[in-house]
Enzyme design. Sequence first.
Site, PDB file in Angstrom:
ATOM      1  N   ALA A 132       0.868  -1.186   0.000  1.00 17.04           N
ATOM      2  CA  ALA A 132       0.000   0.000   0.000  1.00 17.04           C
ATOM      3  C   ALA A 132       0.895   1.224   0.000  1.00 17.04           C
ATOM      4  O   ALA A 132       1.832   1.297   0.788  1.00 17.04           O
ATOM      5  CB  ALA A 132      -0.890   0.006   1.237  1.00 17.04           C
ATOM      6  N   ASP A 288      -9.013   9.145  12.522  1.00 16.48           N
ATOM      7  CA  ASP A 288      -9.000   8.849  11.089  1.00 16.48           C
ATOM      8  C   ASP A 288      -9.650   7.477  10.876  1.00 16.48           C
ATOM      9  O   ASP A 288      -9.067   6.589  10.263  1.00 16.48           O
ATOM     10  CB  ASP A 288      -7.529   8.855  10.624  1.00 16.48           C
ATOM     11  CG  ASP A 288      -7.391   9.038   9.120  1.00 16.48           C
ATOM     12  OD1 ASP A 288      -8.395   9.358   8.469  1.00 16.48           O
ATOM     13  OD2 ASP A 288      -6.268   8.853   8.602  1.00 16.48           O
TER      14      ASP A 288
END
Length: 510
Positions: A132, A288
Amino acid sequence: MANPVTNALRLSKAGFILARYDALLPPDQSAKAPWLVRIGSKIAQIGAEKNLQGGQHNRLTLALSKLGPSYIKLGQFLATRPDVIGAKRAFELKALQDKLPPFPQAEAEAIVESELGKPVSQLFKTFGPSIAAASIAQVHKAETHEGKQVAVKILRPDVERRFANDISSFAFAARQAERWSQEGKRLRPVAAVAMLETSMVHELDLRMEAAALSEMAQNSKDDPGFRVPEVQWALSNKRVLTTEWIDGTPMADVEALRTRGLDLSLLGDTVIQSFLRHAIRDGFFHADMHQGNLFVDPAGNLVALDFGITGRLSEGDRLFLAEILYGFITRNYRRIAQVHFDAGYVPETEDVETFAQALRAIGEPIMGLPAGEISMSRLLTQLFEVTEQFNMQAQPQLLLLQKTMVVTEGVARTLNPNLNIWKTGEPVVRSWIERKLGPLGKIEQALGSAGTLGSLALRVPRLVDEAHKVHRKLDAFVTAQSAPANPWPPRFLAICALALVVIATRLVLR
Ligand SMILES: Nc1ncnc2c1ncn2[C@@H]1O[C@H](COP(=O)(O)OP(=O)(O)O)[C@@H](O)[C@H]1O
Ligand SMILES: [Mg+2]
């Protein structure tokens, strides 16, 4: 800090790229822009790829992605400020993807070696490719010599220097905006850039993320159904963070979760309850909580990753928040109003009864909705709109909480569309109030005629606020004394500067 010329040149390059993607001005405003800006934009677009002229959002997000990590972060930050850039643009910016091509494996390994002081082969048995990659860091899967599967997060090379340059340009632009424009002053961009800088400085030090993970692990060790990956301190440093690999199902893949036979409604409750517990009980929350950062491990636990952004609430804030939520749950609007006054958030010149009336206007329609439509975040959003009308100073920590709650509720609702947020949240809020303040009966007794505890915790923020007010007055006084008189009309100067910028950029980037 860079000098004004360097900053102006850097900003002009950014302005040029935005103009080239035809994303400098919102379409509804481009006709109203000064002619020089319009001509400058047209010049910048000469030779630009025509297939970029798609939707406005596409162009803006593409331009920001091209400008790099700090602009992506700025875009994400602005996406949460519809008051600054308008609801439509804020919505467009929500689509800003934080995905970038990975940087090369050799560079990743070089950073690991220099940060941890040993060759990768000595540190890990295997060290895989990037799985990622985002604007600040990328993640590799690896295995330690003890046979543990781990995730290794590595900061992008050079990201700190680029960020420092960009933030200095943003600060320069913000100072100019506050200096030359009335609207600029009202929006307080200097303070906003300072906030962005603080949050980024933390995000760019992975030891802070490791410490946040470790603090969250300690706080939540007895929480039902929630955990965070364990930090491997010996394999972590400022630019490298190694954590236990979570072999889980991504929260975004609701079908896979269902196929696993998990109780999605229970999972939705865990999302909401964990978040509230962390915010109210610990005063420390993951800020988040989008789906990409949440997984469900093989034992069915909710696992939160990515502690780059966290929020903190003081004891006074937590008591305030618990009182408000509990006040709405029990429909005691007078009490919610009084809490605002006791915390010193709403000035005493306002009328408590009228304020309570405004709160009732928010609470009653929401509480009357069917369970699946009641939204705690919507309530807080409306609450902060009303408190602004009653001259409550913006509380950044509470705004961060409210924004995170919007996301958290969204995640929980994808798991269970009929989730009753109040019913789910109530035990957490109540048990904390009980633990903090004794059995509810005792609370009611202590409330007396005022309807609140009026505790010291709630009074402390007022003292702090007084100190801030004196400081602000002094600040304003000093600025007024030292500000030089401006002999040039600001608009004229701005147009000249822009003309120079477009011409210079065209020359430099040719
Ligand atoms: N401990 C872990 N176990 C498994 N996958 C992980 C772990 N840490 C990160 N990842 C994967 O890497 C992605 C990016 O990591 P994250 O910490 O969210 O970084 P970013 O700040 O770039 O979003 C996550 O969405 C997840 O897919
Ligand atoms: Mg992430």
